[in-house]
Design a protein around this motif. Structure first.
Motif, PDB file in Angstrom:
ATOM      1  N   ALA A  71      -4.504  -1.569 -10.729  1.00  0.00           N
ATOM      2  CA  ALA A  71      -3.277  -1.185 -11.437  1.00  0.00           C
ATOM      3  C   ALA A  71      -2.152  -2.179 -11.234  1.00  0.00           C
ATOM      4  O   ALA A  71      -1.167  -2.156 -11.974  1.00  0.00           O
ATOM      5  CB  ALA A  71      -2.828   0.207 -10.976  1.00  0.00           C
ATOM      6  N   PHE A  72      -2.281  -3.071 -10.236  1.00  0.00           N
ATOM      7  CA  PHE A  72      -1.234  -4.062  -9.980  1.00  0.00           C
ATOM      8  C   PHE A  72      -1.319  -5.191 -10.992  1.00  0.00           C
ATOM      9  O   PHE A  72      -2.395  -5.512 -11.504  1.00  0.00           O
ATOM     10  CB  PHE A  72      -1.358  -4.628  -8.561  1.00  0.00           C
ATOM     11  CG  PHE A  72      -0.963  -3.657  -7.484  1.00  0.00           C
ATOM     12  CD1 PHE A  72       0.368  -3.461  -7.171  1.00  0.00           C
ATOM     13  CD2 PHE A  72      -1.923  -2.934  -6.790  1.00  0.00           C
ATOM     14  CE1 PHE A  72       0.731  -2.571  -6.190  1.00  0.00           C
ATOM     15  CE2 PHE A  72      -1.556  -2.038  -5.810  1.00  0.00           C
ATOM     16  CZ  PHE A  72      -0.217  -1.855  -5.512  1.00  0.00           C
ATOM     17  N   GLY A  76      -0.310 -14.333 -14.473  1.00  0.00           N
ATOM     18  CA  GLY A  76      -0.518 -14.509 -15.909  1.00  0.00           C
ATOM     19  C   GLY A  76       0.023 -13.340 -16.714  1.00  0.00           C
ATOM     20  O   GLY A  76       0.287 -13.483 -17.913  1.00  0.00           O
ATOM     21  N   ASP A  77       0.180 -12.159 -16.090  1.00  0.00           N
ATOM     22  CA  ASP A  77       0.763 -11.015 -16.799  1.00  0.00           C
ATOM     23  C   ASP A  77       2.265 -11.197 -16.929  1.00  0.00           C
ATOM     24  O   ASP A  77       2.904 -11.883 -16.133  1.00  0.00           O
ATOM     25  CB  ASP A  77       0.465  -9.705 -16.054  1.00  0.00           C
ATOM     26  CG  ASP A  77      -1.013  -9.381 -16.055  1.00  0.00           C
ATOM     27  OD1 ASP A  77      -1.739  -9.973 -16.883  1.00  0.00           O
ATOM     28  OD2 ASP A  77      -1.435  -8.550 -15.227  1.00  0.00           O
ATOM     29  N   TYR A  80       4.132  -9.826 -13.901  1.00  0.00           N
ATOM     30  CA  TYR A  80       3.816 -10.335 -12.552  1.00  0.00           C
ATOM     31  C   TYR A  80       5.069 -10.833 -11.848  1.00  0.00           C
ATOM     32  O   TYR A  80       5.296 -10.534 -10.692  1.00  0.00           O
ATOM     33  CB  TYR A  80       2.785 -11.451 -12.657  1.00  0.00           C
ATOM     34  CG  TYR A  80       2.301 -11.928 -11.315  1.00  0.00           C
ATOM     35  CD1 TYR A  80       1.505 -11.115 -10.520  1.00  0.00           C
ATOM     36  CD2 TYR A  80       2.648 -13.181 -10.835  1.00  0.00           C
ATOM     37  CE1 TYR A  80       1.053 -11.545  -9.289  1.00  0.00           C
ATOM     38  CE2 TYR A  80       2.200 -13.624  -9.593  1.00  0.00           C
ATOM     39  CZ  TYR A  80       1.406 -12.791  -8.828  1.00  0.00           C
ATOM     40  OH  TYR A  80       0.966 -13.211  -7.600  1.00  0.00           O
ATOM     41  N   GLU A  81       5.930 -11.571 -12.516  1.00  0.00           N
ATOM     42  CA  GLU A  81       7.191 -12.036 -11.963  1.00  0.00           C
ATOM     43  C   GLU A  81       8.315 -11.553 -12.851  1.00  0.00           C
ATOM     44  O   GLU A  81       8.268 -11.752 -14.069  1.00  0.00           O
ATOM     45  CB  GLU A  81       7.224 -13.562 -11.870  1.00  0.00           C
ATOM     46  CG  GLU A  81       6.324 -14.114 -10.790  1.00  0.00           C
ATOM     47  CD  GLU A  81       6.515 -15.600 -10.613  1.00  0.00           C
ATOM     48  OE1 GLU A  81       7.437 -16.147 -11.254  1.00  0.00           O
ATOM     49  OE2 GLU A  81       5.756 -16.196  -9.853  1.00  0.00           O
ATOM     50  N   PRO A  82       9.299 -10.889 -12.289  1.00  0.00           N
ATOM     51  CA  PRO A  82      10.399 -10.398 -13.134  1.00  0.00           C
ATOM     52  C   PRO A  82      11.196 -11.559 -13.705  1.00  0.00           C
ATOM     53  O   PRO A  82      11.320 -12.605 -13.066  1.00  0.00           O
ATOM     54  CB  PRO A  82      11.251  -9.573 -12.159  1.00  0.00           C
ATOM     55  CG  PRO A  82      10.922 -10.119 -10.826  1.00  0.00           C
ATOM     56  CD  PRO A  82       9.499 -10.578 -10.875  1.00  0.00           C
ATOM     57  N   PRO A  83      11.712 -11.401 -14.914  1.00  0.00           N
ATOM     58  CA  PRO A  83      12.513 -12.492 -15.491  1.00  0.00           C
ATOM     59  C   PRO A  83      13.801 -12.665 -14.713  1.00  0.00           C
ATOM     60  O   PRO A  83      14.494 -11.710 -14.399  1.00  0.00           O
ATOM     61  CB  PRO A  83      12.784 -12.014 -16.926  1.00  0.00           C
ATOM     62  CG  PRO A  83      12.641 -10.534 -16.855  1.00  0.00           C
ATOM     63  CD  PRO A  83      11.621 -10.244 -15.802  1.00  0.00           C
TER      64      PRO A  83
END
Length: 197
Positions: A71-72, A76-77, A80-83
């Motif tokens: 679920a994590f 590449g998603d 994955y890293e907040p803008p």
């Protein structure tokens, strides 16, 4: 016979009665049996072995998080890293109350110190614009309410109520002749100031 503080010594019959009661209980204080039971020691405490805890099984068995790893977000998603904030949105380096937050926190909003600094700069710019506008239209030579030369007038504030025009003249005449002195007492605020020309 009364003693100090209005204390009265008990009579002989009262003293005799108290002595008989103390003999009955056999206690040196002379307290009755009912009161002595209140101060009697209780039963000894139960002996418990050191580090002995009741064996309780947990209500739910402990499990790991391995089954939730799918679920994590993965590299590449989009999640994955907040803008991060745009470079022009906040000044660098970021301002925090605690210096460690600059390394520990990724914040997309304006912090309190940044907001305070922004408002301070905004107020200073606004005051500068107002003062520039007033200075452009200020002409004391054409003001009918002004007496004398305003550019040669000295304002002295925070004066005591005991200060008089004579005392002010004695203090300031060392630096040059004084043409006019005016003392102003504000009854609402209690402040006093003077205008010297």
């Amino acid at each position: 016979m009364d003693g100090p503080g209005g204390w009265r010594r008990p009579s002989r019959s009262v003293m005799t009665k108290m002595m008989k009661e103390s003999v009955k209980t056999g206690h040196p204080t002379g307290l009755p049996e009912k009161l002595l039971k209140l101060f009697a020691p209780g039963p000894p405490l139960k002996y418990v072995k050191e580090n002995s805890k009741p064996n309780k099984t947990p209500a739910l068995p402990y499990t790991g998080v391995a089954k939730y790893l799918g679920a994590f977000a993965s590299p590449g998603d989009s999640e994955y890293e907040p803008p991060g904030p745009s470079p022009e949105q906040f000044p660098e380096p970021r301002q925090f109350r605690n210096k460690e937050y600059a390394v520990q926190v990724r914040l997309d909003e304006e912090t309190k110190p940044e907001k305070d600094k922004r408002l301070q700069l905004w107020k200073a710019e606004k005051n500068k614009q107002e003062l520039d506008a007033k200075a452009a239209t200020y002409d004391p030579n054409n003001d009918a309410m002004i007496e004398g030369d305003p550019y040669k007038t000295l304002f002295v504030s925070r004066l005591s109520y005991e200060v008089t025009e004579r005392k002010l003249r004695l203090e300031f005449e060392e630096y040059g002749p004084i043409k006019r002195i005016r003392l102003v007492h504000d009854r609402n605020t209690g402040k006093t100031w003077a205008c010297l020309q």
